[in-house]
Structure formats: C-alpha cells, structure tokens
Design a protein around this motif. Sequence first.
Motif, PDB file in Angstrom:
ATOM      1  N   GLU A 245      -0.621   9.699  -4.388  1.00 45.06           N
ATOM      2  CA  GLU A 245      -1.898   8.682  -4.733  1.00 45.06           C
ATOM      3  C   GLU A 245      -1.463   7.240  -5.115  1.00 45.06           C
ATOM      4  OE1 GLU A 245      -6.329   8.469  -6.629  1.00 45.06           O
ATOM      5  OE2 GLU A 245      -4.972  10.091  -6.835  1.00 45.06           O
ATOM      6  N   GLN A 246      -0.505   7.358  -6.069  1.00 44.81           N
ATOM      7  CA  GLN A 246       0.186   6.343  -6.751  1.00 44.81           C
ATOM      8  C   GLN A 246       0.594   5.309  -5.760  1.00 44.81           C
ATOM      9  OE1 GLN A 246       1.352   8.538 -10.340  1.00 44.81           O
ATOM     10  NE2 GLN A 246       0.955   6.516 -11.256  1.00 44.81           N
TER      11      GLN A 246
ATOM     12  N   VAL B 215       5.185  10.444 -10.548  1.00 42.58           N
ATOM     13  CA  VAL B 215       4.562   9.478  -9.647  1.00 42.58           C
ATOM     14  C   VAL B 215       3.978  10.357  -8.701  1.00 42.58           C
ATOM     15  CG1 VAL B 215       4.672   7.325  -8.137  1.00 42.58           C
ATOM     16  CG2 VAL B 215       6.118   7.613 -10.297  1.00 42.58           C
ATOM     17  N   SER B 216       2.514  10.162  -8.529  1.00 43.58           N
ATOM     18  CA  SER B 216       1.884  11.046  -7.577  1.00 43.58           C
ATOM     19  C   SER B 216       1.795  10.321  -6.146  1.00 43.58           C
ATOM     20  CB  SER B 216       0.404  11.320  -7.858  1.00 43.58           C
ATOM     21  OG  SER B 216      -0.498  10.039  -8.188  1.00 43.58           O
TER      22      SER B 216
ATOM     23  N   LYS C  64      -1.639   3.645  -3.267  1.00 37.52           N
ATOM     24  CA  LYS C  64      -2.172   2.430  -4.078  1.00 37.52           C
ATOM     25  C   LYS C  64      -1.246   1.472  -3.962  1.00 37.52           C
ATOM     26  CE  LYS C  64      -5.541   4.879  -6.999  1.00 37.52           C
ATOM     27  NZ  LYS C  64      -5.824   5.173  -8.518  1.00 37.52           N
ATOM     28  N   ILE C  65       0.000   1.669  -4.152  1.00 35.47           N
ATOM     29  CA  ILE C  65       1.086   0.451  -4.180  1.00 35.47           C
ATOM     30  C   ILE C  65       1.215  -0.044  -2.742  1.00 35.47           C
ATOM     31  CG2 ILE C  65       3.680   0.011  -4.596  1.00 35.47           C
ATOM     32  CD1 ILE C  65       3.717   2.324  -6.448  1.00 35.47           C
TER      33      ILE C  65
ATOM     34  N   TYR D  78      11.169  11.855  -6.280  1.00 31.82           N
ATOM     35  CA  TYR D  78      10.434  10.662  -5.845  1.00 31.82           C
ATOM     36  C   TYR D  78      11.114   9.647  -4.818  1.00 31.82           C
ATOM     37  CZ  TYR D  78       8.839   5.630  -6.587  1.00 31.82           C
ATOM     38  OH  TYR D  78       8.416   4.538  -6.388  1.00 31.82           O
TER      39      TYR D  78
ATOM     40  N   SER E  13      -1.809  -2.220  -2.312  1.00 36.72           N
ATOM     41  CA  SER E  13      -1.658  -3.432  -2.950  1.00 36.72           C
ATOM     42  C   SER E  13      -0.657  -4.568  -2.497  1.00 36.72           C
ATOM     43  CB  SER E  13      -1.038  -3.290  -4.515  1.00 36.72           C
ATOM     44  OG  SER E  13       0.352  -2.914  -4.514  1.00 36.72           O
TER      45      SER E  13
ATOM     46  N   ASN F 262       5.676  -0.951 -11.269  1.00 37.31           N
ATOM     47  CA  ASN F 262       5.655   0.033 -10.439  1.00 37.31           C
ATOM     48  C   ASN F 262       6.756   0.900 -10.205  1.00 37.31           C
ATOM     49  OD1 ASN F 262       3.021  -0.486  -9.621  1.00 37.31           O
ATOM     50  ND2 ASN F 262       3.659  -1.837  -7.949  1.00 37.31           N
TER      51      ASN F 262
END
Length: 332
Positions: free
Chosen positions: A210-211, A207-208, A214-215, A165, A218, A196
């Motif tokens: 994709e996540q 944590v992918s 998205k962060i 990560y 945001s 997050n």
Amino acid sequence: MAQGTQPNRRNSRRKRMEEEALQDRLQQEKEERERRQQTIIGSVAVAIVVVIALVIGGLWLHSHLQKRADSLESQKAAAYQAVQAVKEKPSSATAEGGFVFSKDGVGDSLSSVPTVEDYMDFICPACGTVNRGLDATLISLVNSGQINLEVHPEGFLDASSTDEYSTRAAAAVVYVIENDPNHALQFIAALFSQKNQPAEASGYKPVSNEQIRKIALSAGVDSTVAAACTKGTYIPWVKAMAKYTPLRKELWNHTLTSGEGMTTPTFRINKNYWRFNDYEHGSDWKGNFLTAIGLTAQQVGTSAKPTIGEKGAPIYPASRPAGTGSGSTGSK
C-alpha cells in the motif's frame, strides 16, 4: 761404482717425485674441471626444473582461469535461459532487461545522442544518493532529446530487507513502465527520495505494498496502474534478472580490493563503464555527469547536444588519473 750409483738413485727419485707431483696436479685440474662442469650442469638442471615448473604452473593457471571463465559463461547462459522461461515478461524490455527512455517514448532510441544505462536497487543507499543527485537532470535531458536513458530496476538486495522490498519495488516500477511510461521516471525518483527510501539491513522498517502504491500516486501514476503495480506481475522476471545481470562481466567493478564483481549503482555511457569516482567533486553528481557527456548546466533542457554523441566514451577530468575508483555500497 758405489759412488756413481748414489747420484743416479737421487735423480731417479727426484724424477719419480716430479712425475707424481705432475700427476697429482693433473688429477686436481681434472677434478676441478669436473666440479665446474657439474656446477654448470646442476645450474642448467635447476633452470630446466624451474622452467618446467613455470610451464606446468602456467598451464595449470591457464586451465584454471579457462575453467572459471567457462563456468561463468555456463552460469550466465543458464541464468539467461531462466529469464526467457519466465511466463510474464515486460514487452518493452531490451534483451538485457533494460528500458530505454527518449523524448519519443519507451523503446525508441534517438541517434547521435548518448545512451546512459543506470542499474539500480531501490534499497541501496548509494543508489539513492546518486539518483537524488541526478534524477531531475536525467529526466530533463530525456525530455529535451539530449540523451537516451536505459533504466534497469533490479532486485539484488532482498536480503537487506525482511519482505523482499528490492524485488517488490522493482516489479512495481516495471509494471508502471509497461502501463504508464510517462510517469515511470518520476516514480523511480519518488522511490529514491529521502522521505520514501527505506534504510537497509538492521535499520529496515517494513514497507507495505500500500505504501508503494501511494508513492506511485504521488509521482502522478494513473490510479488504476498504481493500484495494480504491486500485484506481483513481474516479480518472477525481476528475480530471474537479479541472477542474470551480475554475471555480465562488462558490468563488473574491477577496482574492488576484495576481488571483482558488480556493484550498485552501476552506470554505463554508450556501453562504457562510467567510473564516477574519477572526478574532483564526488558528491556533485550533476556536475560530474554533465562533464562526462560534455554539457554545461546551462545547456540542460535545451537543444544543445552532448559532445560525445552516441559513440563517444565518457569524458574524465584531465587532473585525475583514469581508473581510480568506481562503484560503491550495495554490492551484489
């Protein structure tokens, strides 16, 4: 005749006894002198042996330390060459792998204001705590032209997750810096938000990519940039920097009880190591940082300039002894 001989014999015997006694005394004095002389010589010999041992020990220690220093420099040089050998390198990075933000953009430092370096790992809990306390202030200071902020997204702590990560998040940040720098600092702040930031080690939950995307969205990152930030473009570079950066001795925390080395987070102000634990209120990150650069909370975001300027060292509270602490968890 016999009567006269007897006293002569007694006198002769007495003289002989006196002479023997004198010889005995002289012999004792000689032996005593020799003993004293031998003691002195022995002490000198012991001193000489001690001095020789110290000299030999000192030479060995000096040689050992020199070899260690030479080895460190050799490792550092090799690690830096590995960084340079990476095919895809970020164009806006400094020679040491940092990205300098000012009100004029990335890579354009302002003169006469402090440059603050922030070395971070996105799974490091201490980094999260400090950044959550500082990010909004740092962004405001950058936008108002009061500081230059040099961020170093690092991948030190991949072993604290099951899917690298640290490196993936750092590489995503580097991609955003290169392609949408106006939202990069907001992306960093979003990754460190309590919502997050993942826990480390046994508490880590995968944590992918994709996540992470998205962060980024945001935080206002352009959708095209957010979609591409997790493709791994800068993963090799981040991995190479993670091996090079900890070998820079100027970043080492020298207050560690277990030795010395780099800890995260690490801050430098005008290239001076900032000992953020040397303040009265350890959790008041905003107050402590503003004290260090000579600003008040009311001056943040205004035209007021920090009192230390681009050359000044951080300001420490007079009530605390210098050098009482530094660094925190998440060591590398």
